[in-house]
Design a protein around this motif. Structure first.
Motif, mmCIF file in Angstrom:
data_model
loop_
_atom_site.group_PDB
_atom_site.id
_atom_site.type_symbol
_atom_site.label_atom_id
_atom_site.label_comp_id
_atom_site.label_asym_id
_atom_site.label_seq_id
_atom_site.Cartn_x
_atom_site.Cartn_y
_atom_site.Cartn_z
ATOM 1 N N LEU A 92 0.519 -1.276 0.229
ATOM 2 C CA LEU A 92 -0.077 0.242 0.081
ATOM 3 C C LEU A 92 1.106 1.252 0.385
ATOM 4 O O LEU A 92 0.180 2.110 -0.446
ATOM 5 N N ILE A 93 1.903 0.747 0.939
ATOM 6 C CA ILE A 93 2.850 2.620 1.289
ATOM 7 C C ILE A 93 3.523 2.129 -0.670
ATOM 8 O O ILE A 93 3.787 3.765 -1.255
ATOM 9 N N GLY A 94 3.895 1.692 -0.981
ATOM 10 C CA GLY A 94 4.624 1.676 -2.631
ATOM 11 C C GLY A 94 3.426 2.549 -3.528
ATOM 12 O O GLY A 94 4.045 3.033 -3.993
ATOM 13 N N LEU A 95 2.216 2.001 -3.457
ATOM 14 C CA LEU A 95 1.914 2.378 -3.996
ATOM 15 C C LEU A 95 0.976 3.570 -4.242
ATOM 16 O O LEU A 95 0.791 4.580 -4.722
ATOM 17 N N VAL A 96 1.095 4.368 -2.948
ATOM 18 C CA VAL A 96 1.425 5.416 -2.284
ATOM 19 C C VAL A 96 2.210 6.465 -4.285
ATOM 20 O O VAL A 96 2.065 7.408 -3.773
ATOM 21 N N VAL A 97 4.011 5.742 -3.411
ATOM 22 C CA VAL A 97 5.040 6.222 -3.176
ATOM 23 C C VAL A 97 4.264 6.289 -4.840
ATOM 24 O O VAL A 97 4.444 7.684 -5.716
ATOM 25 N N VAL A 98 4.270 5.649 -5.928
ATOM 26 C CA VAL A 98 4.470 5.315 -7.499
ATOM 27 C C VAL A 98 3.329 5.782 -8.114
ATOM 28 O O VAL A 98 3.127 7.248 -8.425
#
Length: 77
Positions: free
Chosen positions: A13-19
């Protein structure tokens, strides 16, 4: 304390938000670049037609020339 599944889900989820944030920033910067290009084009020659309109106008002129040449050579359209 945390289950491995929860850790993986949170990291994803954090990676998706960053991307997503990076892509939105890139989209915003691309739009600003296009606006700057349009403003620069308008300032350099405000009477210039947009590229698409110029292509259509050239196409119309070519068609008129073909018709005039056909009339001059006696070919019936």
């Amino acid at each position: 304390m945390f289950e491995p599944t929860m850790v993986i889900a949170m990291a994803s989820l954090i990676g998706l938000v960053v991307v997503t944030a990076a892509l939105l920033r890139a989209w915003h910067d691309w739009l600003e670049l296009k606006r700057a290009q349009l403003e620069r084009t308008e300032k350099s020659d405000p009477s210039a037609a947009p590229l698409g309109a110029a292509r259509i106008e050239i196409s119309d002129l070519k068609e008129r020339i073909r018709k005039l040449e056909a009339i001059a050579s006696g070919v019936d359209l």
